[in-house]
Scaffold this active site. Structure first.
Site, PDB file in Angstrom:
ATOM      1  N   HIS A 153      43.123  39.033  38.925  1.00 58.77           N
ATOM      2  CA  HIS A 153      42.642  39.730  40.109  1.00 58.77           C
ATOM      3  C   HIS A 153      42.008  41.055  39.728  1.00 58.77           C
ATOM      4  O   HIS A 153      42.275  41.591  38.652  1.00 58.77           O
ATOM      5  CB  HIS A 153      43.785  39.975  41.094  1.00 58.77           C
ATOM      6  N   LYS A 578      47.032  42.364  55.447  1.00 54.59           N
ATOM      7  CA  LYS A 578      45.765  42.967  55.871  1.00 54.59           C
ATOM      8  C   LYS A 578      45.456  42.610  57.315  1.00 54.59           C
ATOM      9  O   LYS A 578      44.869  43.393  58.056  1.00 54.59           O
ATOM     10  CB  LYS A 578      44.629  42.510  54.949  1.00 54.59           C
TER      11      LYS A 578
END
Length: 919
Positions: A153, A578
């Site tokens: 990532h 999120k």
């Protein structure tokens, strides 16, 4: 840089070696800076360090003003040198802390104290105290399935060259602990440390080009060299010895790197093949080296010992005809095994062994055949009075062959459901124009897919020219089939569907698997697990209904029969956070697990949960042991997969001893969560109702800020380093799924990473203060006692607050305000940061009221001291980052100066190192 721990630490004798190591490494770094960059730069670094310490320890505002003036007055060259100095100090402090954890664990073991929490011995002792014997523990391991899954990532800011130097420094520190050193040996050790720090200083911290997927693959494979290939066999064998019963492999790492296509256009069919080839070569290199070493060890002469008939046969079939080894059957047999290994590596991976075999030999059909020949050695030794010889390298090699096969680790495939939808739609339209698959309702799609799955007829044709996207998807599945044929089915076991919203998303993948022969409808056979990933709050709320509908389909039930009625479900921590904020995300995940457990129980299916946790709390991170034990009843049951992401991989697995401890923690927690009755497992109805209320309030507060506040998107992009992160060469995958700046399209990883860099940590706490205030107002005098009782009696709630406690302690609202100053619109800046600051204060007050702490991290003094000691070295990096961002965004000439861009990227690296779990 003569690092000086605070006076408050003077009384902690057990931590004295830690502070001694920090002082030593700080002194060596300072010496290197003075020698390499000159006394003037060294003096500047020292002044900054001392002023920052003075401000932090005594809240000396004059020191703060002097520090600000000094930092703002640095030249561009001095700025980058200061950033490098404080960044490297953070790295060195991390090394010292990791070494101290190892030191304390060793001291604990040598003292014969009670087994430490989180270890297998502690879990086994708890089990024994509850009347759970070794036989039942062995039964647990007989079916256990535990897998840490490495993912790449865009928060992996460390270069492998830097990690290699850090490992060298760690090993030198470790040598100072292991044995008393003579004065000469100590002097040699310090010189080696000085040399390692010098090499570190002269090693470029940043990458000149963006990582490719294969760069990420090779970075991940380095952890196999250091940790997995050696630590996992030892861990398995140690537990096997303690139980006195043979155990199968129960912990196998997995990977996404090279198979995760969600938003990464660089993962192709060729990359998938290359990734598995690289993995396989790593496994063969290890086996060849260990087999060669084994041949050197097993020198037993048939003139002196007896051997089994099957070993004699194996030795006779060996191509080794050296007359000097005529009486050494084990060596002759191992020479044959080595020759067959070398032939297999050549056939599968076009890899030549570093040491040529004695002669050509036929390759192995699979890794099981290799393991079977090692077993012949093992049985012969045990049957002829040499069991002790079988317990060394041979035993570890046999275990490694079982754990890693010829593929090293299973590589998961992952793609977004939207891509699958478009691919299937195109396949139908080219085969039967007017089908309009995408335009159908959910039930209409399901009916069409089931009808197509019932027939062996293929939709795809080699004579059609498909779109680039559809051709790429078909190529991936064809490559997966080819890799099964080459390395076996263990090489690719899971196909994960991101953004899974319904049953049709799962059946679409089933159809694509049928197209390449990985699903055979007539036989009812499925060669891989189809894994839905539920990510948003809405998807988590619907996941139980989706799975229940899926299990109602006879065709899918038949396919699961071929998988042992095992269905894996992945839960997304990052995107749910999120989407709905920290509190709602945690609660939606917990409720989803409860629902899934019940649905699977009613349908008679076996559930394996895959937890998509990130490094930071805002992405589901936090201590693994507590996180697993906080799962609801029935959610673990001996099977669990967990992603290991970002810089957390390095912090957990770069050091082999720490790596083994972290792997053991996964085992112990899974065992305890499965077998042992846990306190706080069964929350009362009023606790569940309270969490519903709190999560609802927090959700509304979070959504109101992030998604409903006008121009919040602009505030975010201007007050954080998100724009600069997207240009930093720290990952192969784009920061956003689409070419927009919308929060909805931004990946959760850079979203959290950006808030961490500006020291606000917003995704890890925002909304809790509002939720607490609304709850107490509604429930009056009964509100706070109820929440305190939940903290005392409910592991899930307590773990959640402990993680939030850590994030709030890492938050620095004064520094965050400086980042807010980067927002050009003063009215927007004041309005939004004012809300954030008020919510931070409310959240902090709420946490202290519920936990009864007088200060943040009062219940975790070791972490508190660690953070207090590193902040004086971290804060200058944040200050310089703000100033560099201000200059860079002001336009030419600053924006054209590569030193300014480099300085920003260096601060990102240093801050990430100082915070450790920032992405």
């Amino acid at each position: 840089m003569n690092a000086t721990p605070s006076q408050a630490d003077a009384g902690h004798d057990k931590d004295a070696p830690l502070f001694a190591d920090i002082r030593l490494l700080g002194r060596l770094l300072g010496d290197v800076i003075r020698d390499q960059e000159g006394a003037e730069v060294f003096d500047i670094v020292e002044r900054i360090r001392l002023l920052s310490i003075r401000f932090h320890r005594h809240d000396d505002q004059s020191a703060r003003a002097e520090l600000d003036a000094l930092l703002n007055g640095l030249t561009r060259e001095q700025t980058n040198l200061v950033v490098r100095a404080f960044s490297y100090f953070s790295h060195l402090a991390n090394i010292a802390e990791d070494q101290h954890h190892i030191r304390r664990a060793r001291a604990h073991a040598l003292a014969g104290s009670q087994p430490r929490e989180g270890g297998f011995a502690h879990a086994a002792a708890r089990a024994a105290g509850l009347g759970i014997g070794k036989e039942k523990l062995a039964g647990f391991f007989a079916t256990a399935d535990i897998a840490p899954v490495l993912t790449a990532h865009p928060t992996e800011v460390q270069r492998k060259s830097i990690l290699d130097r850090q490992w060298k420094i760690a090993s030198l520190l470790d040598a100072r602990d292991r044995l008393p050193l003579t004065p000469e040996e100590r002097e040699e050790n310090e010189e080696a440390l000085r040399r390692a720090v010098l090499i570190l200083w002269q090693t470029r911290m940043l990458r000149p080009a963006k990582l490719s997927v294969m760069d990420e693959v090779n970075n991940a494979l380095s952890y196999y060299d250091n940790t997995f290939l050696r630590a996992l066999p030892r861990l398995h064998n140690g537990i096997e010895d303690s139980l006195g019963a043979p155990l199968p492999a129960f912990l196998k790492p997995g990977s996404w790197i090279g198979g995760d296509r969600d938003g990464n256009p660089f993962v192709t069919a060729d990359i998938l093949k290359s990734a598995l080839n690289a993995q396989s070569r790593k496994a063969f290199a290890f086996y060849l080296e260990q087999t060669h070493q084994l041949g050197g060890e097993l020198s037993s002469s048939e003139l002196l010992v007896k051997i089994s008939p099957e070993l004699r046969d194996l030795a006779t079939r060996s191509p080794d005809r050296n007359p000097h080894r005529d009486d050494e059957p084990y060596r002759r047999a191992i020479a044959g095994i080595y020759a067959r290994l070398a032939a297999t590596a050549r056939e599968l991976d076009h890899m030549e062994a570093l040491r040529h075999p004695v002669a050509d030999a036929p390759p192995y059909a699979d890794s099981a055949e290799y393991a079977a020949e090692l077993d012949i050695l093992d049985r012969s030794l045990k049957e002829n009075g040499a069991a002790l010889m079988a317990r060394g390298r041979l035993r570890r090699l046999r275990r490694a062959a079982e754990l890693f096969g010829f593929h090293l680790a299973p590589l998961d495939l992952r793609q977004n459901s939207d891509v699958h939808l478009r691919t299937v739609h195109e396949l139908f339209e080219t085969a039967r124009p007017g089908t309009d698959y995408a335009g159908r309702s959910e039930e209409g799609r399901i009916a069409l897919l089931l009808a197509e799955l019932a027939t062996p007829r293929l939709l795809a044709s080699p004579y059609w020219n498909y779109s680039e996207e559809t051709a790429g998807e078909l190529a991936i599945f064809h490559a997966a089939r080819d890799m099964h044929r080459r390395y076996g089915r263990a090489a690719i076991q899971n196909v994960i569907i991101s953004k899974n919203e319904g049953v049709s998303d799962i059946l679409e993948v089933a159809l694509l698997l049928k197209e390449v022969g990985l699903l055979r409808p007539r036989e009812g056979e499925l060669d891989v697990n189809i894994v839905p990933l539920f990510e948003t709050i809405g998807d988590l709320e619907r996941c139980g209904a989706v799975m229940d509908r899926l299990f109602s389909l006879p065709a899918y039930q038949r396919l699961l029969e071929s998988r042992g009625r095992l269905q894996e479900v992945m839960l997304g921590y990052s995107d749910s956070n999120k989407d709905g904020g920290f509190l709602m995300s945690n609660w939606a995940l917990y409720r989803a697990e409860i629902t899934l457990v019940e649905v699977f129980r009613m349908r008679g299916m076996r559930l394996r949960l895959f937890h998509g946790r990130g490094g930071t709390v805002g992405r589901g991170g936090g201590p693994s042991y507590q996180a697993i034990l906080a799962q609801p009843p029935g959610a673990v049951q001996g099977a669990i997969r967990i992603t290991e992401q970002g810089e957390v991989i390095a912090s957990k697995y770069a050091n082999p001893e720490l790596g083994r401890r972290n792997l053991e923690v996964l085992v112990a927690a899974t065992l305890e969560a499965t077998l042992l009755p846990r306190e706080h497992d069964d929350p009362q109805p009023e606790c569940l109702a309270a969490m519903d209320e709190l999560a609802g309030h927090a959700f509304r507060a979070y959504r109101a800020l992030v998604y409903e506040t006008p121009d919040f998107e602009r505030y975010f992009w201007e007050s954080t380093v998100i724009g600069e992160i997207s240009r930093l060469n720290i990952g192969s995958r784009p920061a956003s799924r689409k070419k927009t700046t919308a929060i909805e399209d931004l990946r959760a990883i850079p979203w959290v990473f950006s808030w961490s860099q500006c020291r606000l940590m917003l995704p890890g706490w925002y909304g809790f203060g509002s939720a607490y205030r609304a709850f107490v107002e509604q429930h009056g005098d009964a509100g706070l006692p109820l929440l305190r009782g939940m903290h005392r009696d409910w592991g899930f709630f307590r773990t959640m607050l402990a993680n939030m406690d850590m994030l709030l302690a890492k938050t620095d609202i004064a520094l965050a305000e400086r980042y807010a100053g980067l927002v050009q619109d003063a009215a927007l800046r004041d309005a939004i940061f004012g809300r954030i600051k008020a919510e931070w204060q409310a959240t902090r007050d709420a946490l202290l009221a519920i936990t009864g702490q007088g200060a943040l991290l009062e219940a975790n003094p070791l972490l508190r001291r660690s953070m207090q000691n590193r902040y004086p070295y971290l804060d200058p990096l944040n200050h310089l980052q703000v100033e560099l961002l201000r200059r860079y965004r002001s336009g030419a000439p600053w924006s054209d100066d590569p030193r300014v861009q480099s300085g920003i990227h260096l601060t990102i690296n240093g801050v990430a190192a100082g915070l450790r779990n920032s992405g």
